[in-house]
Design an enzyme around this catalytic site. Structure first.
Site: not given
Ligand code: UGA
Length: 451
Positions: A125, A280
Site C-alpha cells: 500500500t 492497515c
C-alpha cells in the site's frame, strides 16, 4: 501467456505469504523472498508466523509439491521471474506519513537483476505518486521492466476466502500487455478456487463473480487508500452516533440495522464499538492525510475519523470507571487482544489500548486472547497480567470487557461467566452480545451506544 509462469514475491507478510501460497498451489513456480531469518525458518518448517485459517495447509502443500521456494536473497530468482510482486511493509513514520524505504529497496533490486521483459507488480500500500517515482527511476537506469499497480483488498482473518472470492482485482499501468499478464495470473486463482479452498480446509463462499478493473497507475494507487479510508470513516461515523445513542437512550445496533437497510448506504462497517485497529486502517488514514497534504490538499474529514477512533478506548475506560465508581484496585478482565477476531495480529489493537489505559488508571487488569497473547505481550504495560484461559482472566473480576468478538467469547455460557465473577459489570465493547441474555444472567450490560 505461457502456462509455466514464474513469480518472485518480496515480503512474507499477510499479503505476500497469502499471494505466494495461492499462486504456488495453482501451477505457478513461486519464490518468496523474506529477509527476517526467524520468519524464514518457520516458513521452511511449514508454519506461518501468524495465525490465519488455511495458510499453513496451503504452505505445506506448496512445499511438498516443490512449487514454492523460500529465500532471503532474490538475485537468482529475479533473473528468471516473469512477474515480480512487491508485498513489503510500508510502516508509518511518527508524523503519519508512509515509510517507503522497503518499497524503494525492492524496486532497486528489480532494476538491477530482473529480466527486461519482466512485469513488476506493486501490491504494497503506497501513497499515490509512488509508482510514478519508481517508473522514473527505472527510466533513469534504462530498465525496461513494466510497472503495474495491483492493490490488495484481503482482510486478515479471512485472507484466503477474500482472495479466492474477491470483489475486484484492480490493475493500473501504462503497458496493457503487462496489466493483462497480471489479470491472467489472478484468473488461475479463480479457476482453481474450489481446489484451493479444499487444500486450505476452508468453506466455499457464495459470491457474485468478481470484477477485473483496469485503470491508470495513479488511480489504482488511490483506489486502495480510498477504500480503506472510507471504511474507517464509516466506523468512526458509527462510533460518533453511538456516543449520541448513549446519551439519548437509543440502541446504535438497531439504528445501524435500519440505516444500513438502505441499499444506498449498506450495513457493512457500521458496527460501533472500541474502534478500528490493525496494520492497515490507522496507517492508511494517517498516510492519506499526509499524502494529501503533500499535494496541498487538506483532509479534515479523515483527521476527524482518526480523532474519533483514538477516543474510543478512553471512552470505554471512562464508562467502566463511572460504573465501578473508581478504577483503583478493581479487578478487570479484558477479553480479546487481537485487533479483530480470526487473527493473532495485535498491532494498534484497541483491546491492548483499553487494557493499558485501565492499568494506568490503577485497575488490576487481567487479559486473555485465544491467539494473540504472544503478539500483544510487548505492547502491554508491565502491570497487565496475561492469562492462559478465559476462565482464569474473569475469575473474581469486578468487570469483564469484551474487546474482540472471538467465537470463544460469543458462545460462552454467560451464566457460568457471571458465577466466576465477583462483580456484575459486563462491557460489550464489540456490541456483539444479546443484551437481554446478559441481563438475564444477573449482569449489568454496557455496550457502546446501547445499554
Ligand atoms: C482492511 C480492509 O478491510 C481490507 O480490504 C484491506 O485489504 C486491508 O485493510 C489492508 O489494507 O491490507 P483488515 O485491517 O484486515 O482489512 O481488517 P478489517 O476487517 O477491515 O477490520 C479493521 C478494523 O476495523 C478491525 O479492528 C475491526 O474490528 C474494525 N471494525 C470493522 C469495526 O470497528 N467496525 C466495523 O463495522 C468493521
Amino acid at each position: 501467456m505461457a502456462r509455466k509462469q514464474r513469480a518472485t514475491i518480496f515480503g512474507a507478510g499477510y499479503v505476500g505469504l497469502t499471494t505466494a501460497v495461492l499462486f504456488a498451489n495453482c501451477g505457478v513456480e513461486v519464490t518468496l523472498v523474506e529477509v527476517n531469518p526467524e520468519r524464514l525458518k518457520s516458513l521452511r518448517a511449514g508454519k506461518s508466523f501468524f495465525y490465519e485459517a488455511g495458510i499453513n495447509e496451503l504452505l505445506q502443500n506448496a512445499l511438498k509439491q516443490g512449487s514454492l521456494g523460500l529465500e532471503n536473497e532474490a538475485e537468482l530468482a529475479l533473473k528468471h521471474a516473469g512477474v515480480i510482486f512487491s508485498c513489503v511493509g510500508t510502516p508509518d513514520y511518527p508524523d503519519g506519513s508512509s515509510n517507503l524505504s522497503y518499497v524503494y529497496e525492492v524496486a532497486d533490486r528489480v532494476a538491477a537483476f530482473a529480466s527486461d521483459d519482466a512485469v513488476f507488480v506493486q501490491k504494497s500500500t503506497v501513497p499515490v505518486g509512488t509508482g510514478e517515482k519508481i517508473e522514473a527511476s527505472f527510466k533513469a537506469k534504462s530498465c525496461p521492466v513494466s510497472y503495474v499497480s495491483n492493490p490488495e483488498f484481503l482482510r486478515e482473518g479471512t485472507a484466503i476466502q477474500d482472495s479466492l472470492w474477491f470483489d475486484r482485482v484492480v490493475v493500473g499501468g501504462t503497458n496493457p500487455k503487462a496489466c493483462q499478464t497480471v489479470i491472467e495470473l489472478y484468473k488461475r486463482i479463480e479457476e482453481n478456487r474450489d481446489k484451493l479452498a479444499k487444500i486450505a480446509g476452508i468453506p466455499r463462499v457464495d459470491h457474485e463473480p468478481g470484477h477485473y478493473i483496469t485503470t491508470n497507475r495513479n488511480s489504482a494507487e488511490l483506489i486502495k487508500v480510498t477504500a480503506n479510508a472510507f471504511l474507517a470513516l464509516k466506523i468512526s461515523f458509527a462510533n460518533s452516533i453511538a456516543k449520541l445513542a448513549d446519551q439519548a437512550d437509543a440502541d446504535v445496533n438497531d439504528v445501524m440495522d435500519a440505516v444500513g437497510a438502505d441499499r444506498r448506504i449498506g450495513r457493512a462497517f457500521l458496527n460501533a464499538g472500541r474502534g478500528y485497529g490493525g496494520g492497515c486502517f490507522p496507517k492508511d488514514v494517517s498516510g492519506l492525510i499526509a499524502s494529501a497534504s503533500d499535494h496541498g490538499v487538506d483532509m479534515p474529514i479523515m483527521i476527524a475519523a482518526s480523532d474519533v477512533n483514538e477516543s474510543m478506548p478512553g471512552y470505554i475506560a471512562k464508562k467502566v470507571q463511572e460504573n465501578l465508581k473508581s478504577l483503583q484496585g478493581k479487578k478487570i478482565a479484558v477479553l480479546g487482544l487481537s485487533f479483530k477476531s480470526g487473527t493473532s495480529d495485535a498491532r494498534k489493537s484497541p483491546g491492548v489500548s483499553l487494557a493499558n489505559s485501565l492499568d494506568k488508571g490503577k485497575a488490576d487488569v487481567q487479559v486473555y486472547d485465544p491467539h494473540a497473547n504472544g503478539e500483544a505481550k510487548e505492547e502491554l504495560r508491565n502491570g497487565v497480567k496475561i492469562c492462559n484461559t478465559m476462565s482464569e482472566a474473569i475469575t473474581k473480576c469486578d468487570a469483564v470487557i469484551i474487546a474482540t468478538d472471538w467465537p470463544e467469547f460469543k458462545t460462552a455460557d454467560i451464566k457460568s461467566m457471571a458465577s466466576k465473577m465477583s462483580g456484575s459489570l459486563f462491557v460489550d465493547a464489540m456490541n456483539c452480545f444479546d443484551k437481554n441474555k446478559v441481563k438475564d444472567s444477573g449482569l449489568k450490560y454496557v455496550g457502546v451506544g446501547r445499554t
